[in-house]
Design an enzyme around this catalytic site. Sequence first.
Site, PDB file in Angstrom:
ATOM      1  CE  LYS A   1      46.638  24.916  49.217  1.00 56.36           C
ATOM      2  NZ  LYS A   1      46.872  25.843  48.107  1.00 56.36           N
TER       3      LYS A   1
ATOM      4  CD  GLN B   1      48.213  25.404  44.563  1.00 56.87           C
ATOM      5  OE1 GLN B   1      47.339  25.089  45.361  1.00 56.87           O
ATOM      6  NE2 GLN B   1      49.273  26.113  44.923  1.00 56.87           N
TER       7      GLN B   1
ATOM      8  CG  ASP C   1      43.559  30.444  47.855  1.00 56.30           C
ATOM      9  OD1 ASP C   1      43.978  30.104  48.981  1.00 56.30           O
ATOM     10  OD2 ASP C   1      43.836  29.835  46.804  1.00 56.30           O
TER      11      ASP C   1
END
Length: 291
Positions: free
Chosen positions: A52, A96, A119
């Site tokens: 990412k 994450q 997200d």
Amino acid sequence: MQILDGRAVSAHIKEQIKTEVATIKQNGGKTPHLAAILVGNNPASEAYVGNKVKTCQELGFGSTLLRFDTDITEDFLLAEVQNLNDNQDIDGILVQLPLPKHISENAVINAIHPNKDVDGFHPISQGKMLLGQDTFLPATPYGILLMLAHYNIDITGKHCVVIGRSNIVGSPMSVLLARNTNPGNATVTLTHSRTQDLKSFTLQADVIIAAIGKARFLTGDMVKEGAIIIDVGINRIDDATRKSGSRLVGDVDFDSVAPKSSYITPVPKGVGPMTICGLMKNTLKASQIKH
Ligand code: NAD
């Protein structure tokens, strides 16, 4: 059978984003900036976050990676999220997952400001998604929609069977496929670990989205001729022929399913790169909304 090439589609979408970011910068606009939080050193999480951050650099985004030891407290992590919420230069925040057991994932997700929830996991984002309002879509289902759109695959009226009901993949995917949008308008069956006779559902499916987390779970005998297969799974299995001693496979047994399918995503280079595209599009959107 046609391979749905996530790597090629993502390269195309990333090129578009890169051009857009360059134009924003030329016009004196703000550089989109993604902040990622990684707790501990789980090798898979390291690889995902690394990808990412690398993609941010490729696209001309700013990126910040905050790494913390596994033994940090939940309060400490919540305070770090709050700092990122308050930081005007940060447009998007991703934490994450998974987090260590002693930290509540819900508490941390809920702490992210909804305007920075790139997200798409925050209850406000998911609620808006359910109501068909403009919001950040969860990155993996969003990436799958981008893939279907890229190949002009019309799922209107088709029977889609989603396997897996997680908050980040299966459940939002089932909502998005059924919405009155394009891609969308499918008839959706959401299946999970308590589904009885799963095969009776998958055999009826025009489209199967496999998000289970079990290597090569979906086999050729479970799929009808001509089905469209989207394999979300990422599973590492032993492979003595590889230098590393292992390799990645999906939730779909590619060798037995591919010959029966009309379209299929490989693993790797299928859904994975599309997830990153979803995240990057969300980050650009967050930055544009704010500025
Ligand atoms: P999860 O563990 O949260 O959910 C798995 C789901 O599978 C559960 O809802 C469970 O009910 C269902 N399930 C388990 N056994 C089943 C069975 N026998 N029959 C039917 N359903 C069953 O997993 P997740 O976070 O949704 O991830 C699923 C997979 O996708 C994992 O391999 C993960 O690594 C991968 N993943 C990939 C990407 C990507 O970008 N490609 C993104 C997220 C997750």
